[in-house]
Design a protein around this motif. Structure first.
Motif, PDB file in Angstrom:
ATOM      1  N   THR A 118       0.835  -1.191   0.000  1.00 28.40           N
ATOM      2  CA  THR A 118       0.000   0.000   0.000  1.00 28.40           C
ATOM      3  C   THR A 118       0.875   1.249   0.000  1.00 28.40           C
ATOM      4  O   THR A 118       1.715   1.425   0.887  1.00 28.40           O
ATOM      5  CB  THR A 118      -0.922   0.017   1.225  1.00 28.40           C
ATOM      6  OG1 THR A 118      -1.709  -1.177   1.220  1.00 28.40           O
ATOM      7  CG2 THR A 118      -1.841   1.223   1.204  1.00 28.40           C
ATOM      8  N   VAL A 119       0.687   2.103  -0.990  1.00 27.95           N
ATOM      9  CA  VAL A 119       1.439   3.346  -1.107  1.00 27.95           C
ATOM     10  C   VAL A 119       0.453   4.501  -1.105  1.00 27.95           C
ATOM     11  O   VAL A 119      -0.510   4.509  -1.877  1.00 27.95           O
ATOM     12  CB  VAL A 119       2.304   3.377  -2.385  1.00 27.95           C
ATOM     13  CG1 VAL A 119       3.034   4.711  -2.500  1.00 27.95           C
ATOM     14  CG2 VAL A 119       3.293   2.224  -2.376  1.00 27.95           C
ATOM     15  N   VAL A 120       0.672   5.470  -0.234  1.00 26.13           N
ATOM     16  CA  VAL A 120      -0.192   6.637  -0.160  1.00 26.13           C
ATOM     17  C   VAL A 120       0.271   7.657  -1.201  1.00 26.13           C
ATOM     18  O   VAL A 120       1.455   8.032  -1.212  1.00 26.13           O
ATOM     19  CB  VAL A 120      -0.152   7.263   1.247  1.00 26.13           C
ATOM     20  CG1 VAL A 120      -1.057   8.503   1.304  1.00 26.13           C
ATOM     21  CG2 VAL A 120      -0.583   6.242   2.286  1.00 26.13           C
ATOM     22  N   PRO A 121      -0.594   8.099  -2.107  1.00 28.41           N
ATOM     23  CA  PRO A 121      -0.169   9.093  -3.108  1.00 28.41           C
ATOM     24  C   PRO A 121       0.298  10.383  -2.437  1.00 28.41           C
ATOM     25  O   PRO A 121      -0.342  10.872  -1.505  1.00 28.41           O
ATOM     26  CB  PRO A 121      -1.441   9.329  -3.930  1.00 28.41           C
ATOM     27  CG  PRO A 121      -2.342   8.185  -3.626  1.00 28.41           C
ATOM     28  CD  PRO A 121      -2.009   7.704  -2.265  1.00 28.41           C
ATOM     29  N   VAL A 122       1.395  10.909  -2.907  1.00 28.50           N
ATOM     30  CA  VAL A 122       1.921  12.155  -2.357  1.00 28.50           C
ATOM     31  C   VAL A 122       1.033  13.312  -2.809  1.00 28.50           C
ATOM     32  O   VAL A 122       0.809  13.490  -4.012  1.00 28.50           O
ATOM     33  CB  VAL A 122       3.372  12.382  -2.809  1.00 28.50           C
ATOM     34  CG1 VAL A 122       3.892  13.719  -2.278  1.00 28.50           C
ATOM     35  CG2 VAL A 122       4.260  11.243  -2.337  1.00 28.50           C
ATOM     36  N   PRO A 123       0.483  14.091  -1.880  1.00 29.29           N
ATOM     37  CA  PRO A 123      -0.373  15.219  -2.277  1.00 29.29           C
ATOM     38  C   PRO A 123       0.397  16.232  -3.116  1.00 29.29           C
ATOM     39  O   PRO A 123       1.620  16.379  -2.994  1.00 29.29           O
ATOM     40  CB  PRO A 123      -0.807  15.815  -0.933  1.00 29.29           C
ATOM     41  CG  PRO A 123      -0.567  14.746   0.074  1.00 29.29           C
ATOM     42  CD  PRO A 123       0.589  13.953  -0.422  1.00 29.29           C
ATOM     43  N   VAL A 124      -0.343  16.913  -3.967  1.00 29.54           N
ATOM     44  CA  VAL A 124       0.245  17.925  -4.852  1.00 29.54           C
ATOM     45  C   VAL A 124      -0.020  19.297  -4.245  1.00 29.54           C
ATOM     46  O   VAL A 124      -1.164  19.653  -3.951  1.00 29.54           O
ATOM     47  CB  VAL A 124      -0.350  17.835  -6.262  1.00 29.54           C
ATOM     48  CG1 VAL A 124       0.219  18.942  -7.149  1.00 29.54           C
ATOM     49  CG2 VAL A 124      -0.080  16.468  -6.862  1.00 29.54           C
ATOM     50  N   LEU A 125       1.042  20.053  -4.045  1.00 25.95           N
ATOM     51  CA  LEU A 125       0.920  21.398  -3.482  1.00 25.95           C
ATOM     52  C   LEU A 125       0.976  22.414  -4.601  1.00 25.95           C
ATOM     53  O   LEU A 125       1.999  22.610  -5.250  1.00 25.95           O
ATOM     54  CB  LEU A 125       2.037  21.664  -2.464  1.00 25.95           C
ATOM     55  CG  LEU A 125       2.002  23.026  -1.778  1.00 25.95           C
ATOM     56  CD1 LEU A 125       0.713  23.200  -0.992  1.00 25.95           C
ATOM     57  CD2 LEU A 125       3.203  23.192  -0.863  1.00 25.95           C
ATOM     58  N   GLY A 126      -0.157  23.063  -4.849  1.00 30.52           N
ATOM     59  CA  GLY A 126      -0.247  24.118  -5.845  1.00 30.52           C
ATOM     60  C   GLY A 126      -0.907  25.318  -5.225  1.00 30.52           C
ATOM     61  O   GLY A 126      -0.517  25.746  -4.139  1.00 30.52           O
ATOM     62  N   PRO A 127      -1.940  25.871  -5.859  1.00 28.21           N
ATOM     63  CA  PRO A 127      -2.713  26.935  -5.206  1.00 28.21           C
ATOM     64  C   PRO A 127      -3.309  26.461  -3.891  1.00 28.21           C
ATOM     65  O   PRO A 127      -3.532  27.244  -2.978  1.00 28.21           O
ATOM     66  CB  PRO A 127      -3.794  27.259  -6.240  1.00 28.21           C
ATOM     67  CG  PRO A 127      -3.205  26.830  -7.547  1.00 28.21           C
ATOM     68  CD  PRO A 127      -2.374  25.631  -7.232  1.00 28.21           C
ATOM     69  N   ASP A 128      -3.579  25.139  -3.806  1.00 22.43           N
ATOM     70  CA  ASP A 128      -4.013  24.521  -2.567  1.00 22.43           C
ATOM     71  C   ASP A 128      -3.483  23.095  -2.560  1.00 22.43           C
ATOM     72  O   ASP A 128      -2.917  22.621  -3.541  1.00 22.43           O
ATOM     73  CB  ASP A 128      -5.542  24.535  -2.454  1.00 22.43           C
ATOM     74  CG  ASP A 128      -6.014  24.340  -1.019  1.00 22.43           C
ATOM     75  OD1 ASP A 128      -5.147  24.100  -0.161  1.00 22.43           O
ATOM     76  OD2 ASP A 128      -7.220  24.424  -0.758  1.00 22.43           O
ATOM     77  N   LEU A 129      -3.664  22.405  -1.446  1.00 20.64           N
ATOM     78  CA  LEU A 129      -3.178  21.033  -1.323  1.00 20.64           C
ATOM     79  C   LEU A 129      -4.209  20.079  -1.914  1.00 20.64           C
ATOM     80  O   LEU A 129      -5.380  20.094  -1.524  1.00 20.64           O
ATOM     81  CB  LEU A 129      -2.926  20.701   0.148  1.00 20.64           C
ATOM     82  CG  LEU A 129      -2.180  19.396   0.431  1.00 20.64           C
ATOM     83  CD1 LEU A 129      -0.772  19.456  -0.142  1.00 20.64           C
ATOM     84  CD2 LEU A 129      -2.116  19.152   1.934  1.00 20.64           C
ATOM     85  N   THR A 130      -3.791  19.235  -2.851  1.00 18.31           N
ATOM     86  CA  THR A 130      -4.695  18.332  -3.548  1.00 18.31           C
ATOM     87  C   THR A 130      -4.342  16.891  -3.224  1.00 18.31           C
ATOM     88  O   THR A 130      -3.205  16.464  -3.443  1.00 18.31           O
ATOM     89  CB  THR A 130      -4.624  18.548  -5.072  1.00 18.31           C
ATOM     90  OG1 THR A 130      -4.901  19.919  -5.363  1.00 18.31           O
ATOM     91  CG2 THR A 130      -5.610  17.653  -5.789  1.00 18.31           C
ATOM     92  N   ASP A 131      -5.326  16.150  -2.714  1.00 21.83           N
ATOM     93  CA  ASP A 131      -5.167  14.726  -2.462  1.00 21.83           C
ATOM     94  C   ASP A 131      -5.537  13.981  -3.737  1.00 21.83           C
ATOM     95  O   ASP A 131      -6.684  14.027  -4.196  1.00 21.83           O
ATOM     96  CB  ASP A 131      -6.074  14.291  -1.297  1.00 21.83           C
ATOM     97  CG  ASP A 131      -5.791  12.860  -0.862  1.00 21.83           C
ATOM     98  OD1 ASP A 131      -5.063  12.148  -1.575  1.00 21.83           O
ATOM     99  OD2 ASP A 131      -6.303  12.455   0.205  1.00 21.83           O
ATOM    100  N   LEU A 132      -4.567  13.287  -4.339  1.00 25.09           N
ATOM    101  CA  LEU A 132      -4.792  12.622  -5.618  1.00 25.09           C
ATOM    102  C   LEU A 132      -5.818  11.503  -5.524  1.00 25.09           C
ATOM    103  O   LEU A 132      -6.383  11.084  -6.537  1.00 25.09           O
ATOM    104  CB  LEU A 132      -3.464  12.077  -6.157  1.00 25.09           C
ATOM    105  CG  LEU A 132      -2.408  13.137  -6.494  1.00 25.09           C
ATOM    106  CD1 LEU A 132      -1.143  12.481  -7.024  1.00 25.09           C
ATOM    107  CD2 LEU A 132      -2.947  14.141  -7.497  1.00 25.09           C
TER     108      LEU A 132
END
Length: 220
Positions: free
Chosen positions: A184-198
């Motif tokens: 199990t690998v947790v997707p790394v959130p993307v930090l842009g204008p806001d934090l996005t959980d993939l």
């Protein structure tokens, strides 16, 4: 030709209410679980990193006054490859979450997470801040929550004991790290204008498309 028995003798034992639950299962596996869990709960290696003021209390807990060696947890590691316990101690900001998730994915199984303090649990006094995450459990599976702002070392010790109790109840037949398939690998959130959980990408796209459709439709 002799008839072949369809019922195994062990089936009658398993269905007998007088037989203890422990004997219904494989006795060897049950005994192995106890030995395996006893060794793991007495040799946890926490990863040494702190986020805010809760880290000071975590460091005090590791001092000689509280004697973590009683639990076999006194060896804190600077590398996630050598750790099996992550103590999220302090305020979790949106900029820090991707790094925390990366560290978690680099930890080998079995691995556990403790949310230490009000900030790591629910955002604490900074919950309404534009850059603060309302709890690390929105991204990582948390095993033990420790309330407080910050919690005292005694509270962290109590959290250790609760984690040990959880480990005692685990079985080699049901734990995820001994099952077939990919880890199990947790997707790394993307930090842009806001934090996005993939993991919520489809939900986010659906909401954006719904908003665009509403904007295009003329008002009645």
């Amino acid at each position: 030709m002799a008839e072949v028995a369809t019922n195994h003798p062990m089936d009658e034992i398993k269905n007998d209410p007088r037989v203890p639950a422990e004997l219904n299962n494989n006795v060897f596996i049950t005994t192995l679980d106890k030995l395996y869990n006893w060794g793991r709960k007495r040799s946890m290696w926490p990863m040494l990193f702190g986020l805010a003021c809760c880290a000071i209390e975590m460091i005090c807990t590791a001092a000689s006054r509280h004697d973590l060696a009683r639990f076999g947890w006194e060896l804190m590691r600077p590398s996630p490859r050598q750790a099996d316990l992550m103590i999220v101690s302090g305020t979790v900001t949106k900029k820090m979450v991707p790094q925390i998730v990366r560290l978690y994915n680099q930890m080998p199984e079995p691995r556990y997470v403790i949310a230490m303090g009000a900030c790591a649990t629910s955002g604490g006094p900074f919950k309404e801040g534009y850059n603060v995450v309302s709890g690390i459990d929105k991204f990582l599976p948390v095993d033990v929550y420790i309330p407080g702002c910050p919690p005292r070392p005694e509270a962290l010790l109590h959290g250790f004991i609760k984690l040990q109790e959880k480990i005692e109840k685990q079985s080699l037949r049901t734990v995820s790290w001994y099952r077939k398939g990919e880890a199990t690998v947790v997707p790394v959130p993307v930090l842009g204008p806001d934090l996005t959980d993939l993991r919520r990408a489809q939900e986010i796209v659906g909401r954006v498309q719904a908003n665009q459709t509403e904007a295009v439709q003329p008002a009645a």
